[in-house]
Design a protein around this motif. Sequence first.
Motif, PDB file in Angstrom:
ATOM      1  N   VAL A 137       0.868  -1.177   0.000  1.00 43.62           N
ATOM      2  CA  VAL A 137       0.000   0.000   0.000  1.00 43.62           C
ATOM      3  C   VAL A 137       0.903   1.226   0.000  1.00 43.62           C
ATOM      4  O   VAL A 137       1.753   1.391   0.886  1.00 43.62           O
ATOM      5  N   GLU A 138       0.732   2.055  -1.007  1.00 41.31           N
ATOM      6  CA  GLU A 138       1.583   3.214  -1.230  1.00 41.31           C
ATOM      7  C   GLU A 138       0.810   4.478  -0.872  1.00 41.31           C
ATOM      8  O   GLU A 138      -0.277   4.738  -1.414  1.00 41.31           O
ATOM      9  N   ALA A 139       1.343   5.285   0.054  1.00 42.83           N
ATOM     10  CA  ALA A 139       0.669   6.501   0.501  1.00 42.83           C
ATOM     11  C   ALA A 139       1.690   7.624   0.643  1.00 42.83           C
ATOM     12  O   ALA A 139       2.773   7.419   1.212  1.00 42.83           O
ATOM     13  N   ALA A 140       1.350   8.790   0.120  1.00 38.40           N
ATOM     14  CA  ALA A 140       2.258   9.929   0.227  1.00 38.40           C
ATOM     15  C   ALA A 140       1.461  11.227   0.193  1.00 38.40           C
ATOM     16  O   ALA A 140       0.338  11.270  -0.329  1.00 38.40           O
ATOM     17  N   THR A 170      -2.567   4.242  -3.309  1.00 42.82           N
ATOM     18  CA  THR A 170      -2.840   3.133  -4.215  1.00 42.82           C
ATOM     19  C   THR A 170      -2.357   1.838  -3.579  1.00 42.82           C
ATOM     20  O   THR A 170      -1.598   1.848  -2.604  1.00 42.82           O
ATOM     21  N   THR A 171      -2.803   0.714  -4.135  1.00 41.60           N
ATOM     22  CA  THR A 171      -2.337  -0.594  -3.696  1.00 41.60           C
ATOM     23  C   THR A 171      -1.677  -1.294  -4.869  1.00 41.60           C
ATOM     24  O   THR A 171      -2.257  -1.385  -5.955  1.00 41.60           O
ATOM     25  N   ILE A 172      -0.482  -1.782  -4.633  1.00 43.23           N
ATOM     26  CA  ILE A 172       0.315  -2.430  -5.671  1.00 43.23           C
ATOM     27  C   ILE A 172       0.343  -3.930  -5.425  1.00 43.23           C
ATOM     28  O   ILE A 172       0.744  -4.378  -4.345  1.00 43.23           O
ATOM     29  N   ILE A 173      -0.111  -4.676  -6.419  1.00 42.44           N
ATOM     30  CA  ILE A 173      -0.051  -6.143  -6.382  1.00 42.44           C
ATOM     31  C   ILE A 173       0.895  -6.581  -7.492  1.00 42.44           C
ATOM     32  O   ILE A 173       0.572  -6.423  -8.676  1.00 42.44           O
TER      33      ILE A 173
END
Length: 268
Positions: free
Chosen positions: A149-152, A161-164
Amino acid sequence: MELTPTEIERYQRQIMLPGLGEEGQKKLKSTTALVTGVGGLGGTVALYLAVAGIGKLILVRGGNLRLDDMNRQILMTDDWVGKPRVLKAKETLSKINPDVQIEAIPEYVTPDNVDILVRGADIAIDCAFNFEERDLLNEACVRWDKPMVEAAMNEMEAYLTTIIPGKTPCLSCIFPEKPEWDRWGFGVLGAVSGTLATLAALEVIKVITGLGQPLYGKLLTMELGSLHFAKHRPYHDPNCPICSKITQQKINQTLNLVNTKTNLSISV
């Protein structure tokens, strides 16, 4: 992994949620989450994962607490200024929920430790303060096939966003050219980092339990000054230097599975 009577009582209000239930709570308990950059963003993510009943938190952040961190880092206390912040984060979270295992690592993410960190977790939450650490974590999560899970945030703006790996764009696809980002070069309001953090924690919970609809392949952008929210579909680069290889491998595996089933049907 079974829930204790204490855990059932502690989490009963969220267990009531359709789509979560006891099975979802057990999934949370059996999950190890890696949180990097345990500050106003990462610390708040860790807080909401702890109260939700995550099984284990690995908190990674180098450096000592500064006085100008105190407008947003809600796990800290004034008497801790000048000391390693990640140790105080562990202390605070352990008092809030003693059932959660917490490992505090007072280091920054580096090429030397990132693989060990990612391999020891089931999911990573990227809240680091620079793109060097973010890129390292992204590469390791792709390498070891772990969701991230990418948060900035930047001033009043934020993204999530969520990266799979192999299924969604990775961080390198989304930001092939890294923006200039000075961690002390922009203003930070605690309520902004807290807003993003609660959404990030919710995203983690959704990924683990299957509750709701995670941001797979979608980038949520927020302009919190005007409360403007938008979802975008970032480009999934087929030639991405980080994730293209694993993406192609998963496509080939799917095709092989389809071909195998087709051949079996023909044989029957």
